[in-house]
Design an enzyme around this catalytic site. Structure first.
Site, PDB file in Angstrom:
ATOM      1  N   HIS A 164      22.614 -41.829  18.964  1.00 54.81           N
ATOM      2  CA  HIS A 164      21.260 -41.639  18.612  1.00 54.81           C
ATOM      3  C   HIS A 164      21.141 -43.022  19.507  1.00 54.81           C
ATOM      4  O   HIS A 164      22.070 -44.067  20.164  1.00 54.81           O
ATOM      5  CB  HIS A 164      21.089 -41.606  17.541  1.00 54.81           C
TER       6      HIS A 164
ATOM      7  N   GLU B  47      18.272 -40.737  13.752  1.00 52.88           N
ATOM      8  CA  GLU B  47      19.089 -40.083  13.192  1.00 52.88           C
ATOM      9  C   GLU B  47      19.762 -41.024  11.952  1.00 52.88           C
ATOM     10  O   GLU B  47      20.642 -40.277  10.997  1.00 52.88           O
ATOM     11  CB  GLU B  47      20.789 -40.500  13.817  1.00 52.88           C
ATOM     12  N   GLU B  48      19.601 -42.149  12.033  1.00 51.41           N
ATOM     13  CA  GLU B  48      19.766 -42.793  10.862  1.00 51.41           C
ATOM     14  C   GLU B  48      18.949 -42.730   9.408  1.00 51.41           C
ATOM     15  O   GLU B  48      19.355 -42.601   8.523  1.00 51.41           O
ATOM     16  CB  GLU B  48      19.196 -44.860  10.584  1.00 51.41           C
TER      17      GLU B  48
ATOM     18  N   ASP C 144      28.420 -43.127  18.221  1.00 50.07           N
ATOM     19  CA  ASP C 144      27.759 -43.859  17.654  1.00 50.07           C
ATOM     20  C   ASP C 144      28.063 -45.341  17.853  1.00 50.07           C
ATOM     21  O   ASP C 144      28.200 -45.589  18.893  1.00 50.07           O
ATOM     22  CB  ASP C 144      27.815 -43.254  16.015  1.00 50.07           C
TER      23      ASP C 144
HETATM   24 ZN    ZN Z   1      24.114 -44.920  14.141  1.00 55.82          ZN
END
Ligand code: ZN
Length: 762
Positions: free
Chosen positions: A354, A401-402, A430
């Protein structure tokens, strides 16, 4: 004596002979799994070129570009980054586009945490800028400290300290005779998914939840505070999502892509929004609250690193907590880039990371994103030099994503039918740091990723990253049995994945073989989800010269190249069957432990152990009598494992026979076989999903509803056992047993087709 001497003599001759032989020939490199002899040599030369072409300075430059301003979902710089990433992919020869979804993403409007009794204190809820750190002062664009998907609320109530706020912590509170009903709880960060804290608090009747960063976990107890060192300072706050784990992705569109015309739930019907308001605070803000608590002193393991005596409460500290958010739909922009396969374009090898962050996000996620970009650049470079991948390669830069794996989940849900047919594997990264190689994932890729890691050199130690990780495991093993296990197995065991990052929808929902890879363990720093996780901090305290970024790009890119070009997709089922066998044993062990535990506790209650040993000056409530769990019939699972092992052995034997022949497979056979192998992964799914979380369809690989992040293999059975619902657990066994039989049958079909092809090819 004589015979011993002659044996020694002949050994010497043998050694000399092989020594001469080895000198006269170039060292034969082992054949790559899934490749014929000739194809293996060609592949290795491309891989070598790829690895040599990875440049650490490029990672440095991309990180500086991508972290220059805050870039959370819906922010201007997040979009600028998407456009820049798109242009990079295009420049490197990928066919790239942006795919946009509309998701619910709350941002804070009002935030209050204040102590109203016995004294007054208002929490700052603000991380100060540091003169030395050039991006820490970009206040106008920074998202304030908050927990996304906290419900709006305004409550005033007595405070109770609940340690990490897990279910076991509330059992401890029961022993202390303390209820959180009507209270606001304060929990420290750590030990699992943060969303579990407000969830369990609400289940116990709490009306609000505060989560703080204790210096024992990521502050001055660990090392010097930023900016002297890299650890979280006094006012540093961990932002983060507290979404419940019923399903990831957009709360309003479970199971379907959040396209602009998608049917949406009303916000009040979204099951993944918390039931009580929650806010995160720094330890600087938490200290006055914790200092004002009275009541019993906490059990010893509950003590953190602050210089106060930790009390549980409730009160006399009384707290006012107020949260409200703008509940807007925001765009998430996934950047999708493909390099079309030359022979089997309909098969996809997928790589992702991401790019959205809570603030500037140098470590999380840009340290991983820049390695993925560098891989793509170098693959483009090889392409220009004449290399063509057999299969289509898809590089994904995920947004959102977060808050809750939004970009990847919505993309997988939208393209589910296509992915089920085409996806060979998904490899995720990540954050990345300094230290040891680590991989998690589905075990059909365990041997494969070990092989890749054996060829990547550790930048600090000049041994392979696989070897270094192996030696570390020996050093950290807790007993001789564990050390033995590590020494005798050729490959490092990989851990199962739960739902910690963008692999979740691929593995858990779509049944796609997945890996998550990265480096870490030597980061003497932690600024997770704060304004300090930025370029200055990362380049001073983490992978300062990007040598581990380079190692990750080499690892990830090699894995993608190898999967894309293999004649036979290099899955290995023996290790997978063994690991699943171990998961079944774990369930059996767990049942036995629970039975023994209940029997013992009931006996101690009868003997009066609890009442006799309780200090009469303190409150102590003995645990209740619990019925001993019944025996369960695990036979369908055990039979499933036997079938799995049998099929796996047959398949591996056929594969070894083909590879020993050193000829190409007839292309017809290769085609059928690879289709078989893609199908094997999907047989892990049950369309009805887990009994209480239908979005999770994979019956072996899934996260726990109360652990989050980490895996709870065979969750349909395991979760009911954790909840002590024994009959329900037993009811799920035949279903999972059937899934294992289905997997075994699919592997057997692959073995059939391969055996046939090998005989024909002769
Ligand atoms: Zn992350």
């Amino acid at each position: 004596m004589n015979s011993a001497r002659s044996l020694l003599a002949s050994l010497l001759i043998l050694t000399t002979a092989s020594f001469t032989l080895a000198q006269s020939m170039p060292a034969a490199e082992p054949l790559l799994a899934g490749y014929s002899k000739q194809a293996s040599a060609v592949e290795r030369s491309w891989e070598k070129k790829f690895q040599d072409g990875i440049v650490a300075d490029n990672l440095h430059a991309s990180m500086q570009r991508l972290t220059a301003r805050p870039h959370h979902v819906g922010s201007p710089y997040d979009k600028e980054n998407a456009d820049w990433i798109l242009s990079q992919f295009q420049q490197w020869g990928f066919d790239a586009h942006i795919e946009t979804f509309q998701v619910l993403f709350p941002t804070p409007k009002e935030r209050v945490v204040e102590l109203v009794e016995p004294t007054k204190f208002r929490a700052k809820l603000q991380e100060p800028a540091l003169a030395i750190d050039p991006t820490s002062g970009q206040t106008a664009e920074q998202l304030p400290t908050y927990n996304a998907y906290s419900i709006d609320g305004d409550v005033t109530a007595p405070l109770v300290y609940v340690n990490y706020g897990n279910r076991e912590d509330y059992e401890q509170l029961d022993r202390l005779g303390i209820s959180v009903r009507g209270a606001i709880v304060i929990a420290r960060y750590g030990q699992g998914w943060r969303g579990v804290k407000p969830k369990v608090a609400a289940e116990h009747g709490a009306v609000g939840c505060i989560i703080y960063s204790d210096p024992q976990d990521d502050g001055y107890v660990q090392g010097d505070e930023y900016p002297k060192g890299g650890w979280r300072p006094r006012e540093g706050v961990q932002r983060g999502s507290v979404m419940d784990t019923d399903y990831p992705g957009d709360p309003l569109t479970p199971g379907v892509g959040a396209t602009s015309d998608a049917k949406r739930l009303a916000i009040r019907d979204a099951k993944t929004i918390t039931r009580i308001p929650v806010l995160p605070v720094s330890w600087g803000d938490a200290l006055p609250l914790l200092s004002a608590l009275q009541g019993p002193v906490v059990p010893e393991p509950w003590r953190g690193g602050l210089s106060v005596t930790y009390h549980v409460g409730p009160g006399p500290a009384k707290v006012h907590l107020k949260v409200s958010s703008n509940w807007d739909l925001k765009p998430v922009n996934d950047v999708i880039a493909t390099l079309r396969g030359s022979e089997v374009p309909e098969e996809w090898v997928i790589r992702g990371n991401h790019y959205d962050a809570w603030v500037n996000g140098a470590d999380d996620p840009i340290s991983g994103m820049v390695t993925v970009l560098e891989e793509a650049r170098m693959l483009g470079e090889l392409h220009k030099q004449g290399w063509n991948p057999k299969r289509t390669i898809v590089y994904c830069a995920w947004d959102g994503e977060e808050p809750g794996l939004l970009g990847s989940t919505e993309w997988v849900e939208t393209h589910l039918a296509e992915l089920e047919k085409r996806a060979v594997a998904y490899i995720n990264s990540d954050s990345n740091g300094r230290g040891y190689f680590n991989a998690g994932g589905t075990h059909d890729l365990e041997h494969f990723i070990n092989d890749v890691a054996r060829e990547i050199q550790d930048p600090e130690k000049r041994i392979s990253v696989q070897e270094r990780a192996r030696l570390r495991r020996i050093a950290r093993a807790s007993n001789a049995e564990e050390r033995n296990e590590i020494r005798k197995s050729h490959d490092l065991k990989i851990n199962a994945l739960g739902d910690g990052s963008d692999y979740t929808a691929f593995q858990d929902h779509a049944g796609i073989s997945s890996l998550n890879i990265g480096y870490g363990g030597e980061n003497d720093a932690d600024a997770y989800h704060s304004i300090y996780d930025d370029f200055y901090w990362y380049t001073h305290f983490v992978d300062t010269d990007f040598s581990y970024g380079r190692a990750l790009a080499q690892t990830g890119g090699t894995a993608i190249l190898r999967l894309a070009d293999a004649e036979v997709i290099p899955f290995e089922y023996k290790a997978q069957a063994e690991t699943i066998g171990k998961y079944v044993q774990d369930l059996q062990k767990l049942l036995k432990e629970k039975q023994d535990e209940s029997t013992e506790r009931n006996l101690q209650l009868e003997e009066g152990v609890f009442t006799a040993t309780a200090d009469p000056r303190k409150t102590y409530v003995p645990p209740p009598v619990k019925p001993v769990p019944p025996f369960l019939n695990f036979a369908p699972l055990e039979n499933g494992v036997v079938s799995l092992k049998r099929s796996a052995e047959r398949y591996q034997a056929a594969l070894a026979k083909w590879q020993a022949q050193a000829t190409d497979l007839p292309s017809q056979t290769a085609g059928t076989l690879n289709t078989d192998l893609i199908e094997v992964q999907r047989t892990f799914l049950n369309e009805r999903g887990l009994p209480e979380r239908p979005w999770f369809k994979n019956q072996v690989y899934a996260p726990g509803a109360y652990s989050g992040y980490s895996a709870r293999p065979i969750a349909a059975v395991r979760e009911y056992m954790d909840q002590e619902k024994w009959n329900e657990a037993g009811d799920q066994v035949p279903m999972v047993g059937q899934v294992l039989e289905n997997v075994a049958r699919a592997i057997a079909k692959a073995a059939d087709d391969l055996e046939k092809g090998v005989t024909e090819g002769h």
